[in-house]
Design an enzyme around this catalytic site. Structure first.
Site, PDB file in Angstrom:
ATOM      1  N   ASP A  47      34.723  36.167  38.143  1.00  0.00           N
ATOM      2  CA  ASP A  47      33.850  36.481  39.277  1.00  0.00           C
ATOM      3  C   ASP A  47      32.522  35.740  39.139  1.00  0.00           C
ATOM      4  OD1 ASP A  47      33.362  38.640  41.597  1.00  0.00           O
ATOM      5  OD2 ASP A  47      31.510  38.379  40.448  1.00  0.00           O
ATOM      6  N   TYR A  52      24.669  32.381  41.068  1.00  0.00           N
ATOM      7  CA  TYR A  52      24.638  32.419  39.596  1.00  0.00           C
ATOM      8  C   TYR A  52      24.406  31.031  38.995  1.00  0.00           C
ATOM      9  CZ  TYR A  52      27.085  36.900  40.465  1.00  0.00           C
ATOM     10  OH  TYR A  52      27.469  38.146  40.926  1.00  0.00           O
ATOM     11  N   LYS A  77      30.897  33.498  45.972  1.00  0.00           N
ATOM     12  CA  LYS A  77      30.212  34.197  47.075  1.00  0.00           C
ATOM     13  C   LYS A  77      29.191  33.292  47.751  1.00  0.00           C
ATOM     14  CE  LYS A  77      30.375  38.131  43.857  1.00  0.00           C
ATOM     15  NZ  LYS A  77      30.031  37.640  42.511  1.00  0.00           N
ATOM     16  N   HIS A 110      27.778  37.675  49.949  1.00  0.00           N
ATOM     17  CA  HIS A 110      27.137  38.335  48.798  1.00  0.00           C
ATOM     18  C   HIS A 110      26.335  39.588  49.193  1.00  0.00           C
ATOM     19  CE1 HIS A 110      25.895  37.035  44.488  1.00  0.00           C
ATOM     20  NE2 HIS A 110      25.836  38.342  44.584  1.00  0.00           N
TER      21      HIS A 110
HETATM   22  P1  NDP Z   1      28.098  45.198  33.437  1.00  0.00           P
HETATM   23  O1  NDP Z   1      28.169  46.634  33.798  1.00  0.00           O
HETATM   24  O2  NDP Z   1      29.334  44.395  33.405  1.00  0.00           O
HETATM   25  O3  NDP Z   1      27.355  45.123  32.038  1.00  0.00           O
HETATM   26  C1  NDP Z   1      27.086  43.902  31.387  1.00  0.00           C
HETATM   27  C2  NDP Z   1      26.141  44.179  30.203  1.00  0.00           C
HETATM   28  O4  NDP Z   1      26.777  45.047  29.264  1.00  0.00           O
HETATM   29  C3  NDP Z   1      25.775  42.944  29.447  1.00  0.00           C
HETATM   30  O5  NDP Z   1      24.452  43.127  28.976  1.00  0.00           O
HETATM   31  C4  NDP Z   1      26.759  42.906  28.275  1.00  0.00           C
HETATM   32  O6  NDP Z   1      26.162  42.249  27.181  1.00  0.00           O
HETATM   33  C5  NDP Z   1      26.962  44.386  28.005  1.00  0.00           C
HETATM   34  N1  NDP Z   1      28.334  44.739  27.586  1.00  0.00           N
HETATM   35  C6  NDP Z   1      29.503  44.253  28.074  1.00  0.00           C
HETATM   36  N2  NDP Z   1      30.552  44.852  27.510  1.00  0.00           N
HETATM   37  C7  NDP Z   1      30.057  45.758  26.636  1.00  0.00           C
HETATM   38  C8  NDP Z   1      30.653  46.693  25.755  1.00  0.00           C
HETATM   39  N3  NDP Z   1      31.969  46.805  25.662  1.00  0.00           N
HETATM   40  N4  NDP Z   1      29.838  47.469  24.996  1.00  0.00           N
HETATM   41  C9  NDP Z   1      28.490  47.355  25.098  1.00  0.00           C
HETATM   42  N5  NDP Z   1      27.862  46.489  25.915  1.00  0.00           N
HETATM   43  C10 NDP Z   1      28.639  45.699  26.681  1.00  0.00           C
HETATM   44  O7  NDP Z   1      27.004  44.553  34.431  1.00  0.00           O
HETATM   45  P2  NDP Z   1      26.836  43.241  35.313  1.00  0.00           P
HETATM   46  O8  NDP Z   1      25.625  43.477  36.107  1.00  0.00           O
HETATM   47  O9  NDP Z   1      26.933  41.999  34.537  1.00  0.00           O
HETATM   48  O10 NDP Z   1      28.085  43.300  36.328  1.00  0.00           O
HETATM   49  C11 NDP Z   1      29.338  42.698  36.093  1.00  0.00           C
HETATM   50  C12 NDP Z   1      29.606  41.557  37.061  1.00  0.00           C
HETATM   51  O11 NDP Z   1      29.532  42.021  38.407  1.00  0.00           O
HETATM   52  C13 NDP Z   1      28.569  40.426  37.041  1.00  0.00           C
HETATM   53  O12 NDP Z   1      28.687  39.593  35.910  1.00  0.00           O
HETATM   54  C14 NDP Z   1      28.870  39.750  38.346  1.00  0.00           C
HETATM   55  O13 NDP Z   1      30.036  38.943  38.242  1.00  0.00           O
HETATM   56  C15 NDP Z   1      29.109  40.949  39.248  1.00  0.00           C
HETATM   57  N6  NDP Z   1      27.871  41.353  39.971  1.00  0.00           N
HETATM   58  C16 NDP Z   1      27.887  41.268  41.338  1.00  0.00           C
HETATM   59  C17 NDP Z   1      26.778  41.627  42.077  1.00  0.00           C
HETATM   60  C18 NDP Z   1      26.825  41.530  43.557  1.00  0.00           C
HETATM   61  O14 NDP Z   1      25.776  41.677  44.205  1.00  0.00           O
HETATM   62  N7  NDP Z   1      27.977  41.314  44.151  1.00  0.00           N
HETATM   63  C19 NDP Z   1      25.526  42.071  41.439  1.00  0.00           C
HETATM   64  C20 NDP Z   1      25.621  42.159  39.992  1.00  0.00           C
HETATM   65  C21 NDP Z   1      26.766  41.835  39.314  1.00  0.00           C
HETATM   66  P3  NDP Z   1      26.844  40.988  26.407  1.00  0.00           P
HETATM   67  O15 NDP Z   1      27.133  39.914  27.426  1.00  0.00           O
HETATM   68  O16 NDP Z   1      25.800  40.601  25.433  1.00  0.00           O
HETATM   69  O17 NDP Z   1      28.082  41.533  25.754  1.00  0.00           O
END
Ligand code: NDP
Length: 275
Positions: A47, A52, A77, A110
């Site tokens: 995704d 991004y 998006k 988006h």
């Molecule tokens: P998430 O809920 O996926 O959380 C990501 C965070 O959690 C990162 O800091 C990551 O750190 C950490 N993490 C991941 N896995 C674990 C785990 N198993 N244990 C502990 N910490 C963990 O949040 P996001 O906001 O990144 O959302 C996911 C995706 O959704 C985005 O990447 C994007 O593709 C999409 N998105 C879409 C939006 C929209 O407007 N349509 C807005 C925001 C996001 P690390 O990388 O260091 O592991």
């Protein structure tokens, strides 16, 4: 069952139920390595978004993986300043070029930019009809946006990607989507890892020999929600994918539902700064 598990969209296209999100993953080495490791682990759904600014790295990783393009599901998006009919068609072509592909699996609006999203949707309908996107949908649309869009739409959105995690239940939007056969995808599915120390989640994690993140992701999966957790670390990518070997009871699902506080980590679609 595992990462090959899919959810069927209303046009019959199958989307892998667990994908990798790459928001805030840097273009270049970081996104390339993240996507490469996820594909090695078995992820087949990435995704991204033009916003991004990492589509090139995603595309390179997909190509270098050696996995046939049609076995990988790519979502991207159209960003807010790319909305409008002609603008969105141009944005789509830019994304194709950056990703190094000739079609997108799922193309999303988006955010519901006021006065623009309907013209943008006409562009997505054209892209879909031309066979350049296998599915089209929206993101951050509330029921009133969906209602408004569908009044004029010739093709209805197949997906709505929204912020959703235990502290943000999105009950109304999810019900609306269910009633209209719009698949729900959760962004920030583990709440950006900001409350994984919640006692209920820790207790359930202990009970099942899992982590709190896995409990939350399993809760989404059992609700039929598509999830796209982001991690740049291979160990967490593996952890986030390993949710198919345990099952939460109905009572446990309800307890997790009870964590809802209507708590947003991102913007509210009606108060977003669309300037
Ligand atoms: P998430 O809920 O996926 O959380 C990501 C965070 O959690 C990162 O800091 C990551 O750190 C950490 N993490 C991941 N896995 C674990 C785990 N198993 N244990 C502990 N910490 C963990 O949040 P996001 O906001 O990144 O959302 C996911 C995706 O959704 C985005 O990447 C994007 O593709 C999409 N998105 C879409 C939006 C929209 O407007 N349509 C807005 C925001 C996001 P690390 O990388 O260091 O592991």
């Amino acid at each position: 069952m595992g990462l090959e598990t899919t959810t069927k969209l209303k046009n019959g296209v199958e989307i892998p139920s667990v994908g990798l999100g790459v928001y805030k993953v840097e273009e270049g080495e970081q996104v390339y390595e993240s996507v490469k490791s996820a594909l090695e682990i078995g992820y087949r759904h990435i995704d991204t978004a033009s916003f991004y600014q990492n589509e090139e790295g995603v595309g390179r990783a997909v190509k270098d993986s050696g996995i046939p393009r049609d076995e990988i599901f790519i979502t991207t998006k159209v960003w807010n300043n790319e909305q409008g009919f002609t603008e969105a068609l141009e944005a789509f072509n830019r994304s194709l070029t950056k990703l190094g592909t000739d079609y997108i699996d799922l193309y999303l609006i988006h955010w519901p930019v006021p006065d623009k999203y309907k013209d943008t949707w006409r562009a997505l309908e054209k892209i879909y009809r031309d066979g350049k996107a296998r599915a089209i949908g929206v993101s951050n649309f509330l029921p009133h946006h969906l209602d408004d869009l569908m009044r004029d739409a010739e093709i209805r959105p197949m997906v709505n990607q929204i912020e959703h995690h235990p502290k943000l239940a999105q009950t109304e939007t999810r019900k609306f989507c269910r009633d209209h056969e719009i698949a729900v995808e959760a962004w920030s599915p583990i709440g950006k890892a900001t409350y994984l120390d919640e006692p209920l989640l820790c207790d359930l994690a202990e009970k099942y020999g899992k982590t709190a993140a896995q409990v939350v992701l399993r809760w989404h999966y059992q609700n039929g929600t598509i999830i796209i957790p982001k991690s740049t670390r291979a160990s967490r990518q593996r952890e986030n994918a390993s949710i198919f070997d345990f099952e939460l009871s109905g009572a446990e699902m309800e307890k997790i539902d009870g964590l809802d506080q209507d708590h947003r980590l991102g913007a509210h679609p009606d108060n977003f700064n669309y300037e």
